[in-house]
Design a protein around this motif. Structure first.
Motif: not given
Length: 171
Positions: A84-97
């Motif tokens: 959950v943490w990884g997905l959340g942080i990934g969603a915050l820092v990802a350059s694409q949707d």
């Protein structure tokens, strides 16, 4: 201390005994250096010197179903939390949707069996943790706490976790 004690004691014989104890009591102090009190022995050396046996450790225990399921429950909870943490942080820092990353996975052209296996691996922590969580909720009601019932519900829970995970992987 004597004055306080004698005022609280009503018996004259006991009060007289306290007076005699106070007169005959000798206290001596010895000055020692700090260096002489500090020992350079380890915890294990001290216990060996004192003849203390080592406490039982996990390495001498035969693995039991209950302990293995408990460790697995904690491990799957940790994996789910980190996910959950990884997905959340990934969603915050990802350059694409998310659609961009789904297209990337589709571009790998994995077989149906490979995708199902990957989905099973990703879904197993949820399936296991959910099934074991229900088991713990049943325990909280006071049911299935005898050792035979604990083992039988453990086996049922493992089977249920595989079935639940297979259903999720086949979606």
């Amino acid at each position: 201390m004597y004055a306080l004690s004698s005022s609280l004691v009503r018996s004259s014989a006991l009060r007289q005994g306290l007076q005699m104890a106070a007169v005959n009591r000798q206290v001596s102090l010895k000055v020692v250096s700090v260096g002489s009190t500090i020992k350079d022995e380890t915890f294990f050396e001290k216990n060996q010197r004192l003849g203390r046996e080592m406490s039982p450790h996990l390495t001498i225990y035969k693995p039991q179903l209950t302990s293995l399921l408990s460790v697995m429950h904690r491990g799957t909870g940790l994996v789910l939390g980190l996910g959950v943490w990884g997905l959340g942080i990934g969603a915050l820092v990802a350059s694409q949707d998310i659609s961009h990353y789904v297209t990337m996975v589709e571009g790998l052209q994995l077989s149906g069996a490979s995708l199902t296996a990957i989905k099973f691996i990703l879904a197993y922590p949820f399936g296991y943790h959910a099934a074991n969580g229900v088991r713990h909720l049943l325990w909280d009601t006071g049911r299935f706490l005898k050792i035979k019932e604990v083992y039988s519900t453990g086996y049922v829970m493992v089977a249920t976790s595989f079935v639940l995970t297979a259903i999720l992987a086949l979606l």
